[in-house]
Design a protein around this motif. Structure first.
Motif, PDB file in Angstrom:
ATOM      1  N   ASP A  32       0.914  -1.267   0.066  1.00 29.03           N
ATOM      2  CA  ASP A  32      -0.062   0.110  -0.114  1.00 29.03           C
ATOM      3  C   ASP A  32       0.794   1.069  -0.075  1.00 29.03           C
ATOM      4  OD1 ASP A  32      -2.303  -1.494  -0.008  1.00 29.03           O
ATOM      5  OD2 ASP A  32      -2.800  -1.198   2.149  1.00 29.03           O
ATOM      6  N   SER A  33       2.185   1.377  -0.265  1.00 33.87           N
ATOM      7  CA  SER A  33       2.869   2.390  -0.514  1.00 33.87           C
ATOM      8  C   SER A  33       2.686   3.018  -1.622  1.00 33.87           C
ATOM      9  CB  SER A  33       4.544   2.089  -0.336  1.00 33.87           C
ATOM     10  OG  SER A  33       4.724   1.376  -1.341  1.00 33.87           O
ATOM     11  N   ILE A  34       3.176   4.434  -1.849  1.00 35.37           N
ATOM     12  CA  ILE A  34       2.709   5.080  -2.898  1.00 35.37           C
ATOM     13  C   ILE A  34       4.219   4.887  -3.976  1.00 35.37           C
ATOM     14  CG2 ILE A  34       2.579   7.666  -4.035  1.00 35.37           C
ATOM     15  CD1 ILE A  34       1.177   8.175  -1.485  1.00 35.37           C
ATOM     16  N   TYR A  35       3.836   4.361  -5.037  1.00 28.07           N
ATOM     17  CA  TYR A  35       4.800   4.132  -6.065  1.00 28.07           C
ATOM     18  C   TYR A  35       5.100   5.547  -6.819  1.00 28.07           C
ATOM     19  CZ  TYR A  35       7.076   2.195  -9.882  1.00 28.07           C
ATOM     20  OH  TYR A  35       8.286   1.946 -11.105  1.00 28.07           O
ATOM     21  N   GLY A  36       4.295   6.058  -7.067  1.00 32.75           N
ATOM     22  CA  GLY A  36       4.313   7.387  -7.935  1.00 32.75           C
ATOM     23  C   GLY A  36       3.001   8.003  -8.325  1.00 32.75           C
ATOM     24  N   TYR A  37       2.960   9.163  -8.950  1.00 29.87           N
ATOM     25  CA  TYR A  37       1.601   9.819  -9.189  1.00 29.87           C
ATOM     26  C   TYR A  37       1.442   9.989 -10.775  1.00 29.87           C
ATOM     27  CZ  TYR A  37       1.909  11.144  -4.349  1.00 29.87           C
ATOM     28  OH  TYR A  37       2.206  11.198  -2.903  1.00 29.87           O
ATOM     29  N   GLU A  38       0.194  10.016 -11.247  1.00 28.88           N
ATOM     30  CA  GLU A  38      -0.194  10.532 -12.533  1.00 28.88           C
ATOM     31  C   GLU A  38      -0.548  11.966 -12.505  1.00 28.88           C
ATOM     32  OE1 GLU A  38      -3.215   9.588 -16.152  1.00 28.88           O
ATOM     33  OE2 GLU A  38      -3.053   8.211 -14.403  1.00 28.88           O
ATOM     34  N   ALA A  39      -0.018  12.907 -13.393  1.00 31.11           N
ATOM     35  CA  ALA A  39      -0.347  14.152 -13.414  1.00 31.11           C
ATOM     36  C   ALA A  39      -1.908  14.275 -14.345  1.00 31.11           C
ATOM     37  CB  ALA A  39       0.525  14.980 -14.082  1.00 31.11           C
ATOM     38  N   LEU A  40      -2.729  14.716 -13.666  1.00 27.96           N
ATOM     39  CA  LEU A  40      -4.223  14.920 -14.376  1.00 27.96           C
ATOM     40  C   LEU A  40      -4.677  16.510 -14.597  1.00 27.96           C
ATOM     41  CD1 LEU A  40      -5.877  12.019 -12.682  1.00 27.96           C
ATOM     42  CD2 LEU A  40      -4.855  11.983 -14.976  1.00 27.96           C
ATOM     43  N   SER A  41      -5.087  16.976 -15.486  1.00 23.71           N
ATOM     44  CA  SER A  41      -5.032  18.485 -15.838  1.00 23.71           C
ATOM     45  C   SER A  41      -6.588  18.780 -15.794  1.00 23.71           C
ATOM     46  CB  SER A  41      -4.474  18.741 -17.050  1.00 23.71           C
ATOM     47  OG  SER A  41      -2.936  18.576 -16.940  1.00 23.71           O
ATOM     48  N   LYS A  42      -6.762  20.018 -15.478  1.00 25.44           N
ATOM     49  CA  LYS A  42      -8.167  20.690 -15.376  1.00 25.44           C
ATOM     50  C   LYS A  42      -8.015  21.977 -15.959  1.00 25.44           C
ATOM     51  CE  LYS A  42     -10.316  21.938 -11.631  1.00 25.44           C
ATOM     52  NZ  LYS A  42     -11.155  21.915 -10.462  1.00 25.44           N
ATOM     53  N   PHE A  43      -8.939  22.521 -16.668  1.00 28.61           N
ATOM     54  CA  PHE A  43      -8.828  23.671 -17.409  1.00 28.61           C
ATOM     55  C   PHE A  43     -10.110  24.496 -17.065  1.00 28.61           C
ATOM     56  CE2 PHE A  43      -6.626  20.678 -20.124  1.00 28.61           C
ATOM     57  CZ  PHE A  43      -5.091  21.327 -20.304  1.00 28.61           C
ATOM     58  N   GLU A  44      -9.870  25.650 -16.607  1.00 30.56           N
ATOM     59  CA  GLU A  44     -10.942  26.672 -16.201  1.00 30.56           C
ATOM     60  C   GLU A  44     -11.007  28.001 -16.930  1.00 30.56           C
ATOM     61  OE1 GLU A  44     -11.832  28.570 -12.025  1.00 30.56           O
ATOM     62  OE2 GLU A  44     -12.671  26.564 -12.119  1.00 30.56           O
ATOM     63  N   ILE A  45     -11.877  28.357 -17.487  1.00 26.50           N
ATOM     64  CA  ILE A  45     -11.969  29.714 -18.007  1.00 26.50           C
ATOM     65  C   ILE A  45     -13.374  30.301 -17.960  1.00 26.50           C
ATOM     66  CG2 ILE A  45     -12.813  29.015 -20.384  1.00 26.50           C
ATOM     67  CD1 ILE A  45     -10.767  31.107 -21.484  1.00 26.50           C
ATOM     68  N   ASN A  46     -13.356  31.597 -17.279  1.00 30.49           N
ATOM     69  CA  ASN A  46     -14.538  32.276 -16.837  1.00 30.49           C
ATOM     70  C   ASN A  46     -15.314  31.624 -15.845  1.00 30.49           C
ATOM     71  OD1 ASN A  46     -14.228  34.295 -18.749  1.00 30.49           O
ATOM     72  ND2 ASN A  46     -15.115  33.140 -20.285  1.00 30.49           N
ATOM     73  N   GLN A  47     -14.482  30.767 -15.008  1.00 30.53           N
ATOM     74  CA  GLN A  47     -15.123  30.015 -13.598  1.00 30.53           C
ATOM     75  C   GLN A  47     -15.698  28.902 -14.058  1.00 30.53           C
ATOM     76  OE1 GLN A  47     -17.347  33.134 -11.676  1.00 30.53           O
ATOM     77  NE2 GLN A  47     -15.357  33.330 -10.304  1.00 30.53           N
TER      78      GLN A  47
END
Length: 239
Positions: A32-47
């Motif tokens: 159950d240790s953390i091996y790594g991370y995946e970067a996931l993106s979110k874009f926001e414009i005009n809220q």
């Protein structure tokens, strides 16, 4: 809405959208240790949050804007990551296609000083040209000693390729596999065969879509190396 955006509106989006990166952990099934991370993106414009998948699909028709967006996006993902774990970055092969793009990304990956795994995604069309671009990208990564992960294995509509499997260090099994097994337990035998092949090839398996405790226990019992999903939300970090 994004459906009706023209070139000018997309260009405005690239320059003015607020970019946010969520780092989703990949968990070892052994301890159950953390091996790594995946970067996931979110874009926001005009809220208003805009679907990343929707943007990427639309930008397949404009490679110049797609490349510009991903240059900014990937730089943000690198800059905001301060862990010493592996960082999985999603790359669409269409933005690593021309000589200029390959030169840029080769230098970018060489200088980022992070332990990077490039996830090969299939956001574009599934015609022969796209398949060849993805194959070329996979070989390009292999020849430069850059670790890669084959994303969305067994996802509906994704292509199966021995070539891509052979060139990848990690095979990420799509969450749809878990759902299918719940409908038809006979598919458990299929996943056992896939996992055996991955181990024989000295590769590593990752199961996506771990949302419930039963998914978590199944991933451990069946023999995946790593797991990922909303079940581990308390470990997610957002930059």
């Amino acid at each position: 809405m994004i459906h009706f955006m023209n070139y000018i509106e997309f260009k405005y989006l690239i320059k003015n959208a607020q970019y946010e990166t969520k780092y989703e952990p990949l968990i070892s099934t052994k301890d159950d240790s953390i091996y790594g991370y995946e970067a996931l993106s979110k874009f926001e414009i005009n809220q208003e949050t805009i679907s990343t998948e929707e943007i990427f699909r639309k930008l397949h028709h404009n490679n110049t804007l797609f490349f510009e967006l991903e240059k900014r996006n990937k730089q943000l993902q690198i800059n905001n990551f301060f862990d010493n774990k592996k960082l999985f970055l999603n790359f669409d092969a269409d933005i690593v296609n021309s000589f200029e793009q390959k030169s840029y990304w080769e230098q970018f990956l060489k200088n980022c000083n992070k332990d990077i795994v490039v996830e090969i995604t299939e956001n574009g069309s599934d015609d022969e040209t796209s398949m060849q671009i993805i194959h070329n990208f996979s070989l390009w990564l292999k020849n430069r000693g850059i670790e890669s992960a084959l994303d969305d294995f067994a996802k509906e509509g994704s292509m199966f390729s021995f070539f891509l499997m052979d060139k990848s260090k990690y095979i990420k099994v799509d969450k749809s596999f878990l759902k299918q097994i719940k409908k038809n337990p006979n598919y458990i035998e299929y996943i056992k065969g896939i996992l055996k092949t991955i181990k024989l090839n000295k590769q590593f398996s990752i199961i996506e879509g771990i949302e419930l405790k039963e998914d978590y226990l199944f991933a451990k019992e069946i023999g995946f190396d790593y797991m990922q999903g909303y079940f581990f939300n308390n470990l997610v970090i957002i930059k």
